[in-house]
Design a protein around this motif. Structure first.
Motif, mmCIF file in Angstrom:
data_model
loop_
_atom_site.group_PDB
_atom_site.id
_atom_site.type_symbol
_atom_site.label_atom_id
_atom_site.label_comp_id
_atom_site.label_asym_id
_atom_site.label_seq_id
_atom_site.Cartn_x
_atom_site.Cartn_y
_atom_site.Cartn_z
ATOM 1 N N GLU A 163 0.866 -1.291 -0.138
ATOM 2 C CA GLU A 163 0.131 0.048 -0.067
ATOM 3 C C GLU A 163 0.862 1.296 -0.060
ATOM 4 N N GLN A 164 2.085 1.164 0.170
ATOM 5 C CA GLN A 164 2.971 1.946 0.216
ATOM 6 C C GLN A 164 4.208 2.341 -0.745
ATOM 7 N N SER A 447 -6.191 -6.805 1.280
ATOM 8 C CA SER A 447 -5.110 -5.999 1.035
ATOM 9 C C SER A 447 -5.173 -5.351 -0.504
ATOM 10 N N VAL A 448 -5.510 -4.180 -0.486
ATOM 11 C CA VAL A 448 -5.756 -3.650 -1.823
ATOM 12 C C VAL A 448 -4.581 -2.910 -2.426
ATOM 13 N N SER A 449 -3.877 -2.974 -3.410
ATOM 14 C CA SER A 449 -2.835 -2.179 -3.854
ATOM 15 C C SER A 449 -3.217 -1.853 -5.280
ATOM 16 N N VAL A 452 -5.450 2.331 -7.344
ATOM 17 C CA VAL A 452 -6.945 2.955 -6.742
ATOM 18 C C VAL A 452 -6.255 4.186 -5.693
ATOM 19 N N LYS A 453 -7.193 4.929 -5.575
ATOM 20 C CA LYS A 453 -6.792 6.405 -4.710
ATOM 21 C C LYS A 453 -6.467 5.835 -3.312
ATOM 22 N N PHE A 454 -7.233 4.995 -2.576
ATOM 23 C CA PHE A 454 -6.851 4.753 -1.353
ATOM 24 C C PHE A 454 -6.702 3.263 -1.075
ATOM 25 N N PRO A 455 -5.392 2.904 -1.357
ATOM 26 C CA PRO A 455 -4.920 1.571 -1.078
ATOM 27 C C PRO A 455 -4.795 1.142 0.727
ATOM 28 N N GLY A 456 -4.598 -0.087 1.112
ATOM 29 C CA GLY A 456 -4.878 -0.360 2.350
ATOM 30 C C GLY A 456 -5.655 -1.711 2.579
#
Length: 635
Positions: A163-164, A447-449, A452-456
């Motif tokens: 996500e980072q 766990s979304v990466s 997308v605008k807001f991963p996490g």
């Protein structure tokens, strides 16, 4: 006249002195091959500490290798010889274990030195989408220009911070959303290994995960040490009351087991086996029984376990205690991936605090450290690693529930599965089962990466669709991006096109499409990306991480990666490779590696020269992954 036969000559026996005999015994008792040096023996003895009366434990070999590697920065061959002598092991056995794991670098010769700092840059899919390759290309020259040319730069597999992305790690200090400038700042401020440690959060909070059901887990895209729940805070909010009641006989173990079964909780590490059923199977095995906890979260795109662990380690530990009591395990081994340096310090402190103020009698608990091998996420390979061996999967049957760690029946669980135990027991099984969409039950930590605008980490209902997940939890796609494809289960789970964005995401729902949810690592691709490039990225990952034990996986992944570089694929040959890998590989790595190949053939044939480009699908442009292809025409 007959002559008497001549008498045979007398046998001459050389006299052997006592000193000669002692020297002969001394020569025979020596190790064959290279002998340990006195200085190396002293180094190893100092790092290992006093020799136990029963000798150094064979299963702690990897832990001892870590002590040497942490201290010297590398593994000197002279220290491996000394370690073999100290542990009374063949040098070949020590060497074969040390050489198996990516985080151990063996060097030879007295003049060999460790690099001052090692700078690792993740080049797995999420980080490559975010520009990791450009970062890797630019860093060596900028480091030399800044007088930091002695810093070693390495491309490494997923470090669990997708996500980072892109992520760099200066020794043990993560650099999220890394740029050349931010990496150089960290290198200059932490010029040696002793300073480049993972920072630790000091602030204590109450992290109530149940209150975040159907929400995103709050996170900062540049934070590496979020505030966490300490023991005092956890107990002030009812922590360990359930575990204590169970251990002290105030709660019925059968009732807890029934609650686990009724909740429908399934293993959240990827396999999805019903947790309650697993408890019952292991509990029915003969004692002594053991427990192994898998936190070797190495699937590219997965970071949920780290997200929860660094916020509330005690909720996990209470789940461990409850499971151990219900199943009747005598000892617990927690296996944590080596990349999670901050989590290791945090979890060790939580264990120390728990032992200092135990809420109930505690079983024996050991925290074990991985050494950079994705294959150890497979349960039997993890068992081998805990035993201090190469992390090579075992043939099954027997299953580890029957013959597992140290040959004993073993309850193996993923971190997140145990993380939910306390809430399920206290809130009731129907609380967990009440969540869900499209006919599915429970909660899933996605766990979304990617694009997308807001991963996490998104704590969403089981059965949510890809489009719902993007729209409701991720703020949509990045500006200028439209959904083109997605990986629903990390590198292993296959690749689906945007036209299949309405499939419920859960166990058993994706198999008809040639995919699976696994650890729910969702990586989103847009029209700027090509699915074939993503498939090549993950195949190279499989090639790098294959343990090499079985030929179909070891050779097949390498051959497939080479064939997948071609602008136009040799479909028949790749299909043959996929068939052999899937049918003949020992474990899930080789069996799942063909999934990306099959998905490209099925859903994206236009990308590999097997058909014209569909009019309803945009052609990708400016893909950061396209440079993986060799020079030549594009399909």
């Amino acid at each position: 006249m007959h002559l008497a036969p001549e008498a045979p000559p007398a046998t001459v026996v050389a006299a052997v002195s006592v000193n000669d005999m002692r020297e002969r015994i001394r020569r025979k008792s020596r190790l064959k091959g290279r002998q340990p040096e006195d200085a190396a023996m002293a180094d190893v003895a100092q790092l290992l500490g006093p020799r136990p009366a029963t000798g150094f434990r064979r299963d702690l070999l990897i832990e001892y290798l870590h002590r040497l590697n942490d201290h010297f920065g590398v593994l000197h061959d002279r220290h491996l010889v000394a370690l073999a002598k100290q542990m009374n092991l063949p040098m070949a056995e020590v060497y074969e274990v040390a050489s198996f794991y990516h985080h151990f670098e063996i060097v030879r010769g007295d003049d060999a030195q460790a690099p001052r700092l090692v700078l690792r840059v993740c080049d797995s899919l999420s980080c490559s989408l975010a520009g990791a390759r450009e970062l890797l290309a630019a860093l060596p020259e900028r480091l030399r220009a800044a007088g930091q040319g002695d810093v070693q730069v390495l491309a490494v597999p997923c470090v669990g911070r997708c996500e980072q992305a892109p992520v760099a790690v200066v020794h043990q200090c993560p650099v999220p959303r890394a740029t050349v400038d931010t990496v150089l700042e960290v290198v200059e401020s932490k010029p040696k290994r002793a300073l480049a440690r993972h920072p630790q959060a000091l602030k204590a909070i109450n992290f109530d995960v149940a209150a975040l059901a159907e929400k995103s887990i709050p996170t900062s895209l540049r934070e590496v040490s979020p505030a966490h729940t300490d023991l005092a805070t956890y107990r002030a909010h009812g922590g360990y009351q359930t575990a204590a009641a169970l251990v002290n006989g105030e709660m019925d173990a059968e009732a807890v087991l029934a609650a686990m079964e009724d909740s429908g909780l399934r293993g959240l590490g990827g396999a999805g086996f019903p947790a309650g059923r697993k408890w019952r199977i292991v509990r029915d095995q003969p004692a002594p029984r053991l427990m192994a906890v898998n936190i070797d979260e190495g699937e590219p795109g997965t970071f949920k376990d780290r997200t929860y662990l660094e916020r509330d380690p005690h909720r996990f530990l209470e789940g461990v205690l409850i499971a151990a009591q219900v199943v009747g395990t005598e000892a617990i081994y927690i296996y944590l991936r080596d990349e999670y340096h901050g989590c290791r310090v945090l979890l060790q402190q939580a264990l120390d605090d728990l032992r200092a103020e135990p809420p109930c009698p505690l079983p024996h608990i050991e925290l074990r450290r991985g050494a950079g091998a994705y294959i150890c996420g497979e349960e039997s390979a993890m068992i081998e690693s805990i035993e201090g061996k190469r992390g090579e999967p075992r043939m099954r049957p027997p299953y580890i529930a029957q013959v597992g760690l140290f040959g004993r029946p073993t309850l193996e669980h993923n971190f997140e599965t145990l993380y939910w135990v306390r809430d399920i027991v206290e809130r009731g099984p129907q609380w967990f089962a009440s969540f869900g969409r499209h006919g599915r039950k429970g909660l899933r930590s996605f766990s979304v990466s990617g694009r997308v605008k807001f991963p996490g980490v998104k704590l969403a209902p089981a059965g949510i669709t890809m489009q719902e997940l993007i729209d409701e939890y991720c703020g949509g796609l990045l500006d200028g991006h439209a959904l083109y494809a997605y990986l629903p289960g990390g590198a292993s789970g296959g690749i689906l096109p945007a036209s299949l964005n309405q499939i419920p995401l859960d166990f058993d729902t994706l198999q008809p499409y040639g995919c699976f949810i696994g650890s729910a690592a969702v990586i989103v691709l847009s029209q700027h990306d090509r699915a074939r490039d993503a498939a090549l990225n993950v195949m190279r990952f499989f090639e790098h991480e294959s343990c090499g034990q079985c030929t179909p996986c070891r050779v097949g992944t390498a051959k497939a990666a080479t064939l997948m570089e071609a602008p136009q694929w040799d479909g028949d040959l790749l299909d043959d490779l996929a068939q052999v890998m899937g049918d003949a590989s020992i474990c899930g790595l080789g069996q799942a590696a063909p999934n990306p190949i099959r998905c490209i053939h099925k859903y994206f044939p236009h990308e590999v020269g097997e058909g014209s480009w569909p009019g309803d699908q945009p052609k990708p442009r400016n893909s950061p992954l396209a440079e993986q292809l060799p020079a030549g025409g594009k399909p």
